[in-house]
Design a protein around this motif. Sequence first.
Motif, PDB file in Angstrom:
ATOM      1  N   THR A  40       0.827  -1.199   0.000  1.00  0.00           N
ATOM      2  CA  THR A  40       0.000   0.000   0.000  1.00  0.00           C
ATOM      3  C   THR A  40       0.865   1.253   0.000  1.00  0.00           C
ATOM      4  O   THR A  40       2.084   1.193   0.102  1.00  0.00           O
ATOM      5  CB  THR A  40      -0.935   0.040   1.223  1.00  0.00           C
ATOM      6  N   MET A  41       0.180   2.391  -0.092  1.00  0.00           N
ATOM      7  CA  MET A  41       0.855   3.689  -0.035  1.00  0.00           C
ATOM      8  C   MET A  41      -0.156   4.726   0.407  1.00  0.00           C
ATOM      9  O   MET A  41      -1.283   4.760  -0.097  1.00  0.00           O
ATOM     10  CB  MET A  41       1.412   4.058  -1.411  1.00  0.00           C
ATOM     11  N   MET A 101      -0.850   8.622   0.366  1.00  0.00           N
ATOM     12  CA  MET A 101      -0.433   9.877  -0.257  1.00  0.00           C
ATOM     13  C   MET A 101      -0.985  11.067   0.521  1.00  0.00           C
ATOM     14  O   MET A 101      -2.072  11.011   1.072  1.00  0.00           O
ATOM     15  CB  MET A 101      -0.982   9.967  -1.681  1.00  0.00           C
ATOM     16  N   ARG A 133       7.217   9.933  -3.682  1.00  0.00           N
ATOM     17  CA  ARG A 133       6.151   9.006  -4.066  1.00  0.00           C
ATOM     18  C   ARG A 133       6.677   7.951  -5.038  1.00  0.00           C
ATOM     19  O   ARG A 133       6.365   6.764  -4.897  1.00  0.00           O
ATOM     20  CB  ARG A 133       4.983   9.780  -4.701  1.00  0.00           C
ATOM     21  N   HIS A 158       8.915   5.439  -3.278  1.00  0.00           N
ATOM     22  CA  HIS A 158       8.096   4.435  -2.600  1.00  0.00           C
ATOM     23  C   HIS A 158       7.793   3.275  -3.556  1.00  0.00           C
ATOM     24  O   HIS A 158       7.930   2.093  -3.186  1.00  0.00           O
ATOM     25  CB  HIS A 158       6.812   5.103  -2.120  1.00  0.00           C
ATOM     26  N   LEU A 159       7.399   3.607  -4.778  1.00  0.00           N
ATOM     27  CA  LEU A 159       7.121   2.563  -5.768  1.00  0.00           C
ATOM     28  C   LEU A 159       8.377   1.753  -6.078  1.00  0.00           C
ATOM     29  O   LEU A 159       8.322   0.527  -6.201  1.00  0.00           O
ATOM     30  CB  LEU A 159       6.581   3.182  -7.064  1.00  0.00           C
ATOM     31  N   PRO A 216      -2.829   2.167  -3.484  1.00  0.00           N
ATOM     32  CA  PRO A 216      -2.573   3.504  -2.941  1.00  0.00           C
ATOM     33  C   PRO A 216      -3.861   4.122  -2.405  1.00  0.00           C
ATOM     34  O   PRO A 216      -4.954   3.866  -2.917  1.00  0.00           O
ATOM     35  CB  PRO A 216      -2.058   4.281  -4.153  1.00  0.00           C
ATOM     36  N   TRP A 217      -3.732   4.932  -1.364  1.00  0.00           N
ATOM     37  CA  TRP A 217      -4.891   5.629  -0.810  1.00  0.00           C
ATOM     38  C   TRP A 217      -4.449   6.999  -0.327  1.00  0.00           C
ATOM     39  O   TRP A 217      -3.256   7.290  -0.272  1.00  0.00           O
ATOM     40  CB  TRP A 217      -5.562   4.819   0.303  1.00  0.00           C
ATOM     41  N   THR A 218      -5.409   7.855  -0.004  1.00  0.00           N
ATOM     42  CA  THR A 218      -5.078   9.232   0.349  1.00  0.00           C
ATOM     43  C   THR A 218      -5.292   9.495   1.833  1.00  0.00           C
ATOM     44  O   THR A 218      -6.281   9.051   2.420  1.00  0.00           O
ATOM     45  CB  THR A 218      -5.920  10.227  -0.473  1.00  0.00           C
ATOM     46  N   TYR A 267      -3.823  11.706  -7.294  1.00  0.00           N
ATOM     47  CA  TYR A 267      -4.113  10.295  -7.022  1.00  0.00           C
ATOM     48  C   TYR A 267      -4.282   9.514  -8.320  1.00  0.00           C
ATOM     49  O   TYR A 267      -3.688   8.439  -8.493  1.00  0.00           O
ATOM     50  CB  TYR A 267      -5.368  10.179  -6.156  1.00  0.00           C
ATOM     51  N   LEU A 287      -1.017   9.028 -10.084  1.00  0.00           N
ATOM     52  CA  LEU A 287      -0.195   8.029  -9.393  1.00  0.00           C
ATOM     53  C   LEU A 287      -0.674   6.621  -9.716  1.00  0.00           C
ATOM     54  O   LEU A 287       0.141   5.713  -9.956  1.00  0.00           O
ATOM     55  CB  LEU A 287      -0.232   8.294  -7.881  1.00  0.00           C
ATOM     56  N   ALA A 326       1.618   3.888 -11.487  1.00  0.00           N
ATOM     57  CA  ALA A 326       1.851   2.622 -10.797  1.00  0.00           C
ATOM     58  C   ALA A 326       1.574   1.439 -11.721  1.00  0.00           C
ATOM     59  O   ALA A 326       2.321   0.457 -11.724  1.00  0.00           O
ATOM     60  CB  ALA A 326       0.978   2.541  -9.548  1.00  0.00           C
TER      61      ALA A 326
END
Length: 397
Positions: A218-219, A221, A230, A233-234, A252-254, A273, A276, A280
Amino acid sequence: MTARSSEIDSILQRGADGGRISPEEALLLYTEAPFHALGEAADAVRRRRYPDGIVTYLIDRNINYTNVCVTACKFCAFYRAPKHAEGWSHPMEEILRRCAEAVELGATQVMLQGGHHPEYGVEYYEELFATVKAAYPQLAIHSIGPSEILHMAKVSGVSIEEAIVRIKAAGLDSIAGAGAEMLPDRPRTAIAPLKESGARWLEVMEQAHRLGVESTATMMMGTGETNAERIEHLRMIRDVQDRTGGFRAFIPWTYQPENNHLKGRTQATTLEYLRLIAVARLFFHNVAHLQASWLTTGKEAGQLSLHMGVDDLGSIMLEENVISSAGARHRSNLHELIWMIRSAGRIPAQRDTLYRHLAVHHTPADDPVDDRVVSHFSSIALPGGGARASLPLVDSR
């Protein structure tokens, strides 16, 4: 066409064809690629991987066993410090009751998650997983994360490997991507100074993968990280995936701004978002699935993400307390989630934890008819909610 435009087009084409793109190229796409071209390239990857046009969803429940935590992350509105008057831990019978509710509504997975309780070592998790698995063997236990594994190993005085082997034997099926937040050192230290480093988080994941326990990644943001961080992270996730192949999906989520120490000073926009998400899909040539987070971004952005390379719309999450405590208020029901997928020109399908199709809804005639299956944003945020709150099994408003 400028040299820069030509370079971007070349990278997009390579990524769309399944080629590997570098972190530097990913950053260029994230910051400068035309939005529609970026989405089109990402969706080309989805179409090649999933030519049947199916987008999946899951029915699951997040069950929090305690909100007591010693880690004190600045973005978290859920935890309470040890001995706090609002701290609680569920007894086993309450956890089993919530599992029973989930099974009644068709859930195939539970996510058992909670704070880093100072007294909960490996033995606690062994009993938790074994008890749930014995009572409900049909439920996949996709739970905890590297942070909890590090914590339980420390409390019990055992190695990471022993902790993983023991909880796997007790019934843990796979590890959630919990606790990733931001993996690069600077932003991670800023928001979670007491947590393990991002490199350490990934070490635990890599060890789990080698011991036969797969996971998601997960991530989060929007807490003040840079665009380059960012993408870093990937990169950190992809490097581990190159070695293990153990990440099933990227999600990913905010960041949600309510009731926490960061107080919403920084947030990610919907456009950031979506960009990204698309990058991704192009960057993770070695990760099978990409999941959108409509819980944090809203249903409109969730549906838009289906045109940006996403093949999974996540879950009708029958209960979720952690992100909801920080302000996430997006709810849905099963019919609406299926409509979101179908009206985007995709075929909805219910999946299990391993992304196997359980029911494909080719036409509306194939759709499930249970009106009780509604996402339930937070049992502790509803009137009368709290330690023993029940799901509204009938009310689907």
